[in-house]
Design an enzyme around this catalytic site. Sequence first.
Site, mmCIF file in Angstrom:
data_model
loop_
_atom_site.group_PDB
_atom_site.id
_atom_site.type_symbol
_atom_site.label_atom_id
_atom_site.label_comp_id
_atom_site.label_asym_id
_atom_site.label_seq_id
_atom_site.Cartn_x
_atom_site.Cartn_y
_atom_site.Cartn_z
ATOM 1 C CG HIS A 131 -1.898 -0.949 1.317
ATOM 2 N ND1 HIS A 131 -2.116 -1.810 2.321
ATOM 3 C CD2 HIS A 131 -2.894 -1.380 0.545
ATOM 4 C CE1 HIS A 131 -3.142 -2.605 2.282
ATOM 5 N NE2 HIS A 131 -3.651 -2.448 0.972
ATOM 6 C CE LYS A 158 -14.239 -6.763 3.397
ATOM 7 N NZ LYS A 158 -13.001 -6.294 2.580
ATOM 8 N NE ARG A 189 -2.786 -7.617 -4.338
ATOM 9 C CZ ARG A 189 -3.394 -8.042 -3.303
ATOM 10 N NH1 ARG A 189 -3.056 -8.148 -2.140
ATOM 11 N NH2 ARG A 189 -4.895 -8.193 -3.654
ATOM 12 C CB SER A 202 -4.226 -6.473 4.818
ATOM 13 O OG SER A 202 -3.974 -5.246 4.071
HETATM 14 O O1 PNS Z 1 -8.819 -3.041 0.175
HETATM 15 P P1 PNS Z 1 -10.376 -3.600 -0.097
HETATM 16 O O2 PNS Z 1 -10.740 -4.015 1.024
HETATM 17 O O3 PNS Z 1 -10.381 -4.248 -1.196
HETATM 18 O O4 PNS Z 1 -10.950 -2.237 -0.697
HETATM 19 C C1 PNS Z 1 -12.424 -2.185 -0.937
HETATM 20 C C2 PNS Z 1 -12.824 -0.968 -1.139
HETATM 21 C C3 PNS Z 1 -12.839 -0.354 0.029
HETATM 22 C C4 PNS Z 1 -12.370 0.036 -2.215
HETATM 23 C C5 PNS Z 1 -14.432 -0.908 -1.677
HETATM 24 O O5 PNS Z 1 -14.940 -1.989 -0.691
HETATM 25 C C6 PNS Z 1 -15.364 -0.119 -1.575
HETATM 26 O O6 PNS Z 1 -15.163 0.968 -2.494
HETATM 27 N N1 PNS Z 1 -16.396 0.205 -0.736
HETATM 28 C C7 PNS Z 1 -17.119 1.192 -0.550
HETATM 29 C C8 PNS Z 1 -18.559 0.867 -1.097
HETATM 30 C C9 PNS Z 1 -18.870 0.967 -2.579
HETATM 31 O O7 PNS Z 1 -18.647 2.298 -3.175
HETATM 32 N N2 PNS Z 1 -19.251 -0.079 -3.398
HETATM 33 C C10 PNS Z 1 -19.449 0.013 -4.730
HETATM 34 C C11 PNS Z 1 -18.566 -0.248 -5.663
HETATM 35 S S1 PNS Z 1 -18.189 -1.880 -5.857
#
Ligand code: PNS
Length: 168
Positions: free
Chosen positions: A19, A43, A92, A130
């Site tokens: 990150h 989560k 990645r 993570s």
């Molecule tokens: O690091 P991660 O856990 O893969 O991040 C995921 C994240 C935070 C980018 C994603 O879950 C997110 O954008 N959540 C907010 C809800 C949202 O906007 N959902 C619609 C897009 S699918």
Amino acid sequence: MRETSAIYPGSFDPITNGHVDIIERGLKVFDRVVVAVLKNPKKHPLFTTKERVKMIQEIFASRKEVEVLAFDGLLVDFARAQGTTVVIRGLRAISDFEYEFQMALMNRSLAPDIETFFMMPSVHYSFLSSNVVREVAGLGGSVEGLVPGPIARKLRNKIDRSKKVQIP
Ligand code: PNS
């Protein structure tokens, strides 16, 4: 000249060197990077939202171009509220692609003015997540070189404390 900015969202539970690498790469392209930490109580993250935000703030304490904020709700709404139209995501490996593709197109369908930028981390971090870091640390393995030093210590303390709570 207008300042360029981008939002880098994630769970960051905890932030890894992968990150950090993406944030640094983002800073080469954008004047300001807003690290957006998802409040994801469903989560059951290892670190609270407050802890995750604080850890990232500490790592980037000397970089005023990095702002760290917590968010919930739709990412595109939060991006707009921050006055940015760019979302950065790290890629990645091919295995990341399907999920990222779906999310980027969903976000585009919700907000056509917001673009997703994909950036590749250094190959050294291409296996890093993570989840892997939490698992290795939880089983007593070393996470040196995988997360910033202060995060490794916080991870150790957190895991030691949670083990004490579990063992009667
Ligand atoms: O690091 P991660 O856990 O893969 O991040 C995921 C994240 C935070 C980018 C994603 O879950 C997110 O954008 N959540 C907010 C809800 C949202 O906007 N959902 C619609 C897009 S699918």
